[in-house]
Design a protein around this motif. Structure first.
Motif, short mmCIF file in Angstrom:
data_model
loop_
_atom_site.label_atom_id
_atom_site.label_comp_id
_atom_site.label_asym_id
_atom_site.label_seq_id
_atom_site.Cartn_x
_atom_site.Cartn_y
_atom_site.Cartn_z
N THR B 419 31.92 35.49 34.42
CA THR B 419 31.45 36.30 35.54
C THR B 419 30.01 35.94 35.94
N SER B 468 31.01 38.11 29.70
CA SER B 468 32.16 37.96 30.60
C SER B 468 33.32 38.84 30.14
N THR B 472 33.27 42.71 34.85
CA THR B 472 34.33 42.29 35.77
C THR B 472 33.75 41.37 36.83
N HIS B 473 34.62 40.63 37.48
CA HIS B 473 34.17 39.74 38.53
C HIS B 473 33.56 40.54 39.67
N GLU B 477 32.45 36.83 44.17
CA GLU B 477 32.87 35.62 43.46
C GLU B 477 34.08 34.99 44.13
#
Lengths: 68, 486
Positions: B419, B468, B472-473, B477
């Protein structure tokens, strides 16, 4: 061979090659042949071996993978 | 004409030839950044291989390497062989080939751009570029120092160190500013071939002068046996940590990393990858052997980095030592010009155009790129006048700094869960740790026998994985960029 097994095969070959880059069996040696220590000649030959290994790797793995 | 004048004529003739080649590149370079910085991703095997090689091999290899062998032993040959011959090649496959594909598909020009897009973070893009430029500075300075040593050594001080370093700076600036990637890469081909040819002929001259390699070996074994004894003054940890940390550093070196983008096809990358270890062998063996012999022939040099020039002066005709110095200068200049060109692309593409003047025209961007490069080179020239350490010391510090970026690059390419938070936090944590360990007095720079650069790399990798896993993303992204058929 399955894709995973091929991958593992190459990883093992590369790992062994890496460890063999240092001539452990000549640790502490200063024996010279034609004026060059044997352990240096060994490492030079190892670099030549890398050429063949990489050639095989490209031929049988990298290039194959690309075609898929 | 005195010998010295002839020597200088030889060196300058060579430098001018390199300049002319660079100018030819200028004539066919267009103004678009992708053409100026990457020669339109058009290189074939010979050019890619030799530009990669000549950009990597520098004063660090030639003078620094011989000096390192002189002071600590031939184990350096193993360090460099494992590092350049094996590890760099393996990363070439693992990271380089992926980067090449991504670059071709999305027209990336710099590493920061590639990672910044994937993680949707202009901040990350800028940070990677600034950190890279920070570490590039000492490495560029190292080349200027090497040039200063070479010219003042050759002329016995008639050209002083500051003037020598200045001349080098001027030459490389000229052909970077004019030539762009094509000019730089073409001169690299010329310089790469020249440096290998020269150093082998030098080895033959010096070997014969001493009375053959056997006589030389007897002398080394009698005077300084440890140089030829495997593991005398070196431990396995030292060999591994030096080679791993340098190899990790090389991959994120701007001038090397950017060359992952310039191949015409994947086949070209493959062919270069195969031949790579042989080139390493060809270049490393002669200067290192000369450094080892030097320990027995000219013991007690105040500056070990001068051992190559001293040995040349003793055993080769004056015109030939001028030629070898040209070869060594080739090694430095070909690295320095590539560094400057990459520095210019990082500055304009990732910082100037991204943050300062997003609407700049290509022409304006080009101009700024060249101007900033000139300023960068002048500052590093001024710093080189202080001679803050030996060539290898300075080089190793820079390599360690770049090495901190490599685990992050690797994880972003291979692990989807990585992430943005993880990458940014890890980058800053490991870089700060590394800088503190190197620059703050009293903080140790070795832990468990390993250099702090390795510890930093491990820290970066662990932090990225842990953070990561727990984050969370972010919405910006763009995972899909790296996951589609790469």
């Amino acid at each position: 061979m399955s894709e995973l097994r091929v991958k593992v095969f190459w990883i093992v070959i590369f790992a062994i090659t890496l460890v063999m880059g240092v001539p452990w069996f000549l640790w502490g040696s200063s024996l010279c042949v034609v004026g060059i220590p044997v352990w240096i000649l060994y490492h030079a030959l190892w670099l030549v071996f890398l050429f063949f290994l990489f050639w095989l790797f490209v031929k049988y793995y990298w290039a194959e993978k690309r075609q898929k | 004409m005195s010998e010295q004048t002839i020597q200088l004529i030889i060196v300058f003739t060579f430098m001018s030839v390199a300049l002319l080649i660079g100018l030819r590149g200028y004539r066919i370079t267009r103004k678009e950044p992708e053409d100026y910085f990457l020669a339109d991703r058009s290189f074939g095997t010979l050019v890619l291989l030799l530009t990669m090689f000549a950009s990597l091999m520098s004063a660090f290899t030639f003078f620094g390497g011989a000096g390192q062998v002189y002071s600590s032993g031939m184990e350096w040959f193993i360090v460099m062989g494992i590092m350049d011959g094996f590890l760099v090649a393996v990363f070439w496959y693992l990271i380089g080939s992926k980067q090449w594909k991504l670059g071709k598909k999305y027209h990336y020009i710099t590493l920061g751009e590639m990672l910044g897009e994937r993680f949707g973070s202009p901040f990350l893009r800028g940070a990677i570029s600034i950190i890279s430029l920070f570490w590039l500075f000492p490495y560029l300075m190292l080349q200027q120092m090497g040039g200063g040593y070479a010219l003042s050594g050759l002329t016995g001080g008639a050209i002083s160190y500051p003037v020598g370093a200045g001349i080098i700076t001027l030459f490389i600036l000229t052909y970077v500013v004019l030539g762009g990637m094509r000019g730089v890469a073409w001169t690299d081909v010329f310089q790469g071939i020249l440096m290998i040819a020269c150093i082998w002929i030098a080895l033959v001259f010096i070997g014969r002068g001493i009375g053959g390699p056997e006589v030389a070996a007897t002398k080394v074994l009698a005077e300084a046996k440890s140089i030829f004894t495997l593991g005398d003054s070196w431990t396995p940890q030292m060999i591994w940590s030096a080679s791993v940390s340098v190899a990790l550093g090389v991959i994120c070196f701007p001038q090397i990393n950017q060359r992952f983008f310039v191949g015409k096809s994947e086949k070209i990358l493959q062919r270069s990858f195969i031949i790579w270890p042989l080139l390493c062998l060809l270049l490393f063996l002669p200067p290192f052997l000369i450094g080892a012999w030097g320990r027995a022939i000219v013991p007690g040099l105040a500056n070990p980095d001068t051992v190559l020039s001293v040995m040349l002066g003793m055993y080769t005709p004056f015109w030939f030592s001028a030629l070898v110095i040209s070869g060594a200068m080739a090694a430095m200049m070909s690295s320095a010009d590539s560094m400057l060109l990459s520095a210019s692309s990082y500055l304009t593409h990732d910082i100037y155009k991204k943050f300062l003047n997003p609407r700049a025209s290509n022409k304006r961007e080009n101009f700024m790129g060249r101007l900033i490069v000139a300023i960068f080179a002048i500052f590093s020239y001024l710093a080189s006048l202080l001679q803050p350490g030996t060539l290898v010391e300075i080089g190793l510090i820079a390599f360690g700094g770049f090495a901190q970026i490599t685990p992050l690059l690797f994880l972003s390419l291979y692990w989807k869960k990585t992430t943005t938070y993880a990458i940014i936090i890890s980058l800053f944590a490991s870089e700060s740790f590394y800088m503190i360990s190197k620059f703050v007095p009293g903080v140790p720079d070795k832990y468990f026998g390993l250099d702090s650069s390795i510890i930093g790399v491990a820290l970066a990798a662990c932090l990225t994985i842990i953070i990561s896993s727990f984050s969370t993303h972010s919405r910006t992204e763009r995972l899909e960029l790296f996951t589609h058929d790469t």
